[in-house]
Design a protein around this motif. Sequence first.
Motif, short mmCIF file in Angstrom:
data_model
loop_
_atom_site.label_atom_id
_atom_site.label_comp_id
_atom_site.label_asym_id
_atom_site.label_seq_id
_atom_site.Cartn_x
_atom_site.Cartn_y
_atom_site.Cartn_z
N ALA B 162 0.83 -1.20 0.00
CA ALA B 162 0.00 0.00 0.00
C ALA B 162 0.86 1.25 0.00
O ALA B 162 0.38 2.34 -0.31
N GLY B 163 2.14 1.11 0.36
CA GLY B 163 3.03 2.26 0.36
C GLY B 163 3.46 2.67 -1.03
O GLY B 163 4.03 3.74 -1.22
N VAL B 164 3.24 1.83 -2.03
CA VAL B 164 3.64 2.15 -3.40
C VAL B 164 2.44 2.75 -4.12
O VAL B 164 1.39 2.11 -4.22
N HIS B 165 2.60 3.97 -4.60
CA HIS B 165 1.52 4.61 -5.35
C HIS B 165 1.67 4.26 -6.82
O HIS B 165 2.70 4.54 -7.42
N ASN B 166 0.61 3.68 -7.39
CA ASN B 166 0.69 3.42 -8.84
C ASN B 166 0.09 4.60 -9.60
O ASN B 166 -0.30 5.61 -9.01
N LYS B 167 0.05 4.43 -10.93
CA LYS B 167 -0.36 5.55 -11.77
C LYS B 167 -1.77 6.04 -11.45
O LYS B 167 -2.00 7.24 -11.29
N ALA B 168 -2.69 5.09 -11.32
CA ALA B 168 -4.08 5.46 -11.07
C ALA B 168 -4.19 6.27 -9.79
O ALA B 168 -4.85 7.31 -9.72
N LYS B 169 -3.49 5.80 -8.77
CA LYS B 169 -3.54 6.46 -7.46
C LYS B 169 -2.95 7.87 -7.55
O LYS B 169 -3.49 8.83 -6.98
N LEU B 170 -1.83 7.98 -8.30
CA LEU B 170 -1.17 9.28 -8.40
C LEU B 170 -2.07 10.28 -9.11
O LEU B 170 -2.15 11.45 -8.71
N TYR B 171 -2.76 9.83 -10.18
CA TYR B 171 -3.66 10.75 -10.88
C TYR B 171 -4.86 11.09 -10.02
O TYR B 171 -5.36 12.21 -10.04
N GLU B 172 -5.29 10.11 -9.24
CA GLU B 172 -6.43 10.36 -8.35
C GLU B 172 -6.07 11.42 -7.32
O GLU B 172 -6.86 12.33 -7.03
N LEU B 173 -4.84 11.34 -6.78
CA LEU B 173 -4.42 12.31 -5.78
C LEU B 173 -4.20 13.68 -6.41
O LEU B 173 -4.47 14.71 -5.80
N GLY B 174 -3.66 13.65 -7.68
CA GLY B 174 -3.28 14.93 -8.30
C GLY B 174 -4.48 15.67 -8.87
O GLY B 174 -4.59 16.89 -8.72
N GLY B 175 -5.35 14.94 -9.57
CA GLY B 175 -6.51 15.60 -10.17
C GLY B 175 -6.10 16.48 -11.35
O GLY B 175 -5.07 16.25 -11.99
N THR B 176 -6.90 17.48 -11.60
CA THR B 176 -6.65 18.37 -12.73
C THR B 176 -6.04 19.66 -12.22
O THR B 176 -6.42 20.14 -11.15
N LYS B 177 -5.09 20.18 -13.00
CA LYS B 177 -4.47 21.44 -12.60
C LYS B 177 -4.76 22.49 -13.66
O LYS B 177 -4.64 22.21 -14.86
N GLN B 178 -5.12 23.65 -13.22
CA GLN B 178 -5.48 24.73 -14.15
C GLN B 178 -4.24 25.57 -14.46
O GLN B 178 -3.33 25.69 -13.65
N GLY B 179 -4.25 26.16 -15.65
CA GLY B 179 -3.28 27.19 -15.99
C GLY B 179 -1.88 26.68 -16.27
O GLY B 179 -0.91 27.39 -16.06
N LEU B 180 -1.76 25.45 -16.74
CA LEU B 180 -0.44 24.95 -17.10
C LEU B 180 -0.15 25.30 -18.55
O LEU B 180 -1.06 25.64 -19.32
N VAL B 181 1.12 25.22 -18.94
CA VAL B 181 1.51 25.54 -20.32
C VAL B 181 1.03 24.41 -21.24
O VAL B 181 1.27 23.24 -20.96
N ASN B 182 0.33 24.76 -22.30
CA ASN B 182 -0.13 23.75 -23.26
C ASN B 182 0.76 23.77 -24.49
O ASN B 182 0.59 24.61 -25.37
N LYS B 183 1.71 22.87 -24.57
CA LYS B 183 2.59 22.91 -25.73
C LYS B 183 2.29 21.81 -26.73
O LYS B 183 2.91 21.75 -27.77
N TRP B 184 1.33 20.93 -26.45
CA TRP B 184 1.03 19.83 -27.38
C TRP B 184 -0.28 20.06 -28.12
O TRP B 184 -0.81 19.16 -28.74
N ASN B 185 -0.80 21.29 -28.01
CA ASN B 185 -2.04 21.55 -28.72
C ASN B 185 -1.83 21.42 -30.23
O ASN B 185 -0.76 21.73 -30.76
N ALA B 186 -2.91 20.99 -30.94
CA ALA B 186 -2.84 20.88 -32.40
C ALA B 186 -2.75 22.27 -33.03
O ALA B 186 -3.26 23.24 -32.46
N TYR B 187 -2.07 22.37 -34.19
CA TYR B 187 -1.91 23.65 -34.87
C TYR B 187 -3.26 24.12 -35.38
O TYR B 187 -4.02 23.36 -35.97
N LYS B 188 -3.59 25.36 -35.11
CA LYS B 188 -4.92 25.83 -35.51
C LYS B 188 -4.77 26.72 -36.74
O LYS B 188 -3.92 27.57 -36.79
#
Lengths: 422, 188
Positions: B162-188
Amino acid sequence: MIDSILSFCDSVLSNQYWFFIITLLIKLVICFAITIAFIPISVLIERRVASFIQDRVGPNRVGIPATIFKRFGMKADLPFVKALDYFGLPHDGRIANICRYFRLDKDIPLLGLLQPAVDGGKLFLKQDFTPPFVRRFYFWVAPMLVLAPPLMTAAVIPFAGDLETPYGNINMVVANLSIGPLWIFAISSLSVYGLVLAGWSSNSKFPLIGGIRSSAQMISYEISMGLSIIPLLMIYSELNLSNIVQYQADNGWLLLPFWGEGLTVERWVLLIPIVISFIIFLTSVFAETNRTPFDMSECETDLVGGYHTEYSSMKFAQFFMGEYAAMIVGSSLVITLFLGGWSIGFGIDGWLLDNCGNWISTILQLIFYVLKLAAFAFFFVWVRWTVPRFRYDQVMKLGWLVFFELAVINIFITAAILYFIK
Amino acid sequence: MAFKTIKRPKISIGERFYLKALLGGLVITMKHLVLSIIGKSRSKKELGGSGIGVTMQYPEYRWDKHLPEYYRGYPVLVKGEDGRERCVSCQLCEFICPARAITIKPGEVPADSQWNKVEKAPVEFEIDMLRCIYCGMCQEACPEQAIFMSQGYLLTPTDKKAGVHNKAKLYELGGTKQGLVNKWNAYK
């Protein structure tokens, strides 16, 4: 049936030997219980008061957890809510909030009184490790030598007034010796053997230094301690501690001569040497019991842990208990000599004896004695967390160059006052 | 270098007796004792004390509101506003981690995905919280703003797994973050 038991008890108690043995056993139990029970109590006082002085809470997390009721088959929710419902109180009212403040909803805290019990249990369960390089016999004997003397000296200290029964007069002291203080000095200085043996048999540098320091310090302060009470003995002209306390109950405590025959000019003038002896005696008690500011034998900063560095488990606890027992006996001696022992003071003793009967007055005196002891335990802790530790040379200088001379001069001052002012 | 000779202060007889200083000290400690019993210790409010003294009774009262912005709690993975998992499994955090707590198993982004331009994404991302020392180097090394030190500190694993956090757990703890740099957006 009951009549035959009563008559049997009557016949047993009428025999003066049986009466003596039975009362002695009861007195022994009381005396021993006071001394032993005060060790965990002073540990608790120490920890609580220390934390209050440092703006902390101290041990308050040890209690009977409320969830235990559920474990034992109680199906409903916590007893806290149940109790509130029983008294018909709202769940977030004032009283409920006060109870929450004392964490009564989580557990039954018992004022943290379980802390010393748990501490003791922990010490019993710890590994008792004897290092391979020690002198085993002396290593094992030393803790006993530290713990035994204070428990022995407690025997001569009176803890309540005389009790008159139809079978005879009971003197509330285990051993009514006519050499009370001398016995205490003789025995309590034996505990230095324990410290020295512990330091030496550990076969390790710092314990040895600690043991030697403690022996030097205890012997130096023994001198000023013995000399400082000579003025008192001159005033009392008595060495029996029971009689000394009785004198104080009748004529005013030595430090507070406010009633009885204590209102004479002589007693007020005598306060000067008495205060000097009080200061010397009190400080020497601190030094004798190795308490801060005189804990040279176990100061962590220069000696790791002092003479008990190599000890663990119950053997270490014995040193610990020895220190606290010595502290209790020392403070009871201060109380007995200066602050009226068991006497309630202000002439209340005589009034109680006349109006409320012997039993009540004796029990009240016992309670008062215990309260005085508790106050003194508090005082010891208070001083410990106030005064920084002395340097070793300062300790020796204070003992030999100040207190020794002062105590000797004090004897002459007292003699002059006793001779000229009458 | 010039130096100044400082005179030792002269100690008067009263001070030599030490009694006055002793009594003063006793008064000070008594003041602290009384104030902490009645719950009015100095700077109790700033330290968030509850009850006796300045101590905060931890499980009942918590420091959360007072946590500074720079507080380093356990590390978490975050998703962007667009719902994309930001980690590209470059493994920089794995390499810089001084405690070797991070293990990443890199994988490819499927070709039919909206974000196939990113090419890589972690198949598994594990942080062994029993090894993590909360140093925050992973956050510093990350070029994608994918891993962050959160404000959380309450971790009580009941066993080593239980001490090892896997990917699902890490995303669950982190959630969504606003205002980050978007550098992979498609060219418009």
